[in-house]
Every structure is written in structure tokens, then in C-alpha cells.
Design an enzyme around this catalytic site. Sequence first.
Site, short mmCIF file in Angstrom:
data_model
loop_
_atom_site.label_atom_id
_atom_site.label_comp_id
_atom_site.label_asym_id
_atom_site.label_seq_id
_atom_site.Cartn_x
_atom_site.Cartn_y
_atom_site.Cartn_z
CG ASP A 166 -3.41 0.65 3.19
OD1 ASP A 166 -3.85 1.28 4.16
OD2 ASP A 166 -2.23 0.25 3.13
CG ASP A 213 -4.55 2.90 8.51
OD1 ASP A 213 -4.61 3.04 7.27
OD2 ASP A 213 -3.81 2.06 9.05
#
Length: 475
Positions: free
Chosen positions: A152, A355
Site C-alpha cells: 500500500d 495509489d
Amino acid sequence: MAKISPNSCIFALLAIFIIFSLPILTSCRDFSLFGSKTTTLDVKSSLQKIAPNSYKLSNVQHFQSTNNSSFSLKLHSRHPMYQNKHDNYKFLLLTRLAHDTIRVGSIHTRVSLAAEQNLRAPIVSGVSRGSGEYFSRVGIGNPPREAYVIIDTGSDLSWVQCQPCTQCFTQPDPIFDPTQSTSFGSLPCNSTTCNALDESECRAGSCIYEVSYGDGSYTTGDFITETITFDGGDTIHDIAIGCGHNNDGYFTGAAGLLGLGGGSLSLPSQINATSFSYCLVDRESNSTSSLNFNTNASILPADPTLITAPLLRNPTAETFYYLGLTGLSVGGTTLSIPTRSFVIDKDGSGGVIIDTGTAVTRLESRVYELLRDEFRKGTSHLPTADEVAIFDTCYNLRGQESVEVPAVEFHFAGGKSLALPAKNYVIPVDTEGTFCLAFAPTTASMSIIGNVQQEGIRIGFNLVYSLVTFEPNEC
């Protein structure tokens, strides 16, 4: 009578040819004097990939400890984690999109609160109800115990579930037992590392971390140091991670999370990485790619062969990686986007982040509408279908082998552009042939480039020269 020269005849014939050929050329959808206006979507291949039982988790080798200056991890798509639970692709997609919406809301809330209060963004995972889409296999401790962790770029804190477990969610591997590791170390409450946590407390002289999520999921436990082993046996020592004894939420079969954000507690920051890169395989693929550290630090910003964008930092949200996006084009037409649509404002709002945990790219509503409307102009030849969840532009491509769709490009500060493969923005939503444009609007001022648009492209973060690099077909 005036004599006509041979050159005059040639020019006249060329003029006649051009005049009569122009309508034919301009009606050809693939013709452009300035580059291709369309690209081919392989409908058949996309549907074959999402057929039931078309994906499975690949075998992973066991780790042996070595030491090196560069590190690498294999990356897996999230679909193998689901394969034993669900065979209905549309159900999986709708679940994924619901989780994605929660994550996007959480990211926007974090940034807006930081901007309003002029505070650093909280050290909280951006993953919400398992919306992290890609996993890596790491070894924790000495000897290394293997575990799947969500990667992440929107989070800093790394953590895994630990024994003794007061509350733990199901994971495919045994829960890590710190008493069986010779490299386990506790962090005192007054340590600089403990003080870097946004939420912590002191218990019996040891640092306790607390991470909560927007949907009610959480992880709490000891903040410790451990050895992490990478693919190939490379090891890094004394990395601060969370050892979670009380964890709950929907984490899609992972044992925890690997934080790759820009804050001080992220893995890149802790190992003083000069660079890292990843390549996300197709979301339905059973193959793997890699997450690499310290492999492209020598790349010079002037390298003409690279597609690059400036890597920007937002002081109010240090976790996130912002990039210098300046515009978009669809079908060869540059969209008339307001100049400040992608700019980070003085209060920390706005801008564009890239992201790994967000699936679908979100664009400010007015920007999205420009992209969608131009895309629809170029797909008037395709049969439409009903809206699906967050997608409002869908097509019935049942029975089609392939179709032509408008080309979509990102334009970056510095003059470079990235042309997306058609499969990165026109995706199947069921096994029956329904495909949708995989962009979505947001009412927030910040845009997010999601992992669907990143697939098949090696994306690098050169922390020396503050560049994001894009290398298509380099998985």
C-alpha cells in the site's frame, strides 16, 4: 496558348488527389496525422481471463537469509485470495468497488482534515475493508515465517497479526509467533520511533500502536522491531512494524500490510531507499511481478527514453505520492481542463496522487465529465449497456472479438505523456460481455490514479531526483 510545365501538372495532380482523398482519410477512425486516435480492446482475451477457475495462487519459494543493497519481492493479484470463496466475477467486482469507494472516502477525509487543521496526515492505513488489491510474500523474523501482506503506497505503518491473538481474522498462513523469533525486539515508549506514531500508548514500558479504519476495522498491538526477508533471501534488520494482537476487519486473506508511503515509518523511509518500483500484473492474472528497492537510483532525469512525471510532496499529507499531471487527451483530443484542476493548493487540498490500494481512478467531477463525454463521442458505434455501480458508461460487447475505442493519454509536467492500454480503462464487469469505462467522478478536489490504470506498467519512484517513472510492458 500558354505552355504548361511538367512540374505544374504534377502539383495539380497532387492537389486533386489530396482534395478527393481527404474525406476518405478523415473518415478512417485509425488515421491521424499526429498519432493514433484509437486503440484496440481485445474483448475475447479479457473475458477469457475472468472465466471461473482461470486463476490460482502460484507456488512461492521458501526464503533463505542473505544480505544485499537492493531488494525484491514478488507481487500477486488479489483474485487468487478469493478463488476458494467465490466464482461469480460480477459479485467480486461489486464487492471490490464498494470497498474502493470506502477507501477513496477515507483518503479524502485524511487529506482534508490535515489541510483544515494544518496537521500531518495520520499514520493510518488507507486500506478499508480489504480494498488493497495486490499482495506480496515476505518473511518475518528469524528464522523467517512467510506471510502475505497487502502492499500500500497510501500507508506508512507496516504490521502483521501476532500471537498471542486476542482477536484475529482468518489468514492463509500460521499467525506469527514473536517468541519463536531470535530477532524480535521491543520499542520503549520514549523512543523516537514510538513517538512517530500518530496514536500510541505505553504499557509496561513498551510502545503500543493503534490503527483504526473508516469502516470500523482496526489493528492494535506491540510496536516492535523485526527482521524482514525479501524474495531471494535478502534481509533487512530492525524494521519497526506493528505486531497486532487485536485485529478485526476484511483484509482479504492477508496477514497484514506493508506500508510504502512517504512518511517516516514507511518501509522505504526506514531503509533509506533511494528508489523503489513495482509492476502490477493484470488483476485476474495468476502470474506474479515484482516490487524492487534501490534498483533505479542512477536514472538521470534527463534520460529521453523514459516517461517521467515530477514527484511532488504535500507537507500536510506526507504519506501520499503526488505527481505532476497537467492534462488528459481522449481520441487524440486534448481536453479543455481548467488549469488548477490538478494543482496542490496552499492549504494542502487538491493535487493528484498515485495509489496501489485504490482500484479505479477518481477524477474531479468536471474533469471526469469532460473525459466521459469525449469518450462517448468516440464509441457511438458500440452498443450501450446499463450503468454498473460507480460506472456510468458501459457497453454490451457480447460476441465481439475486439473493438476500437478512443485512445486515452495522461500528460505530465515536463512534456512527457503516457498512453494507456485499452484494457486499463475499458474493463469487463461480468462474464457475459458487459464492459465499462473504468474511471469515476469524485466531489473532492484531489484526484487519485488507481491500480487498474497502472496495470502492466512498471512504476518507479526515484527519491533522489523526485521523479515518477513509467515503463510500459516491463513487468
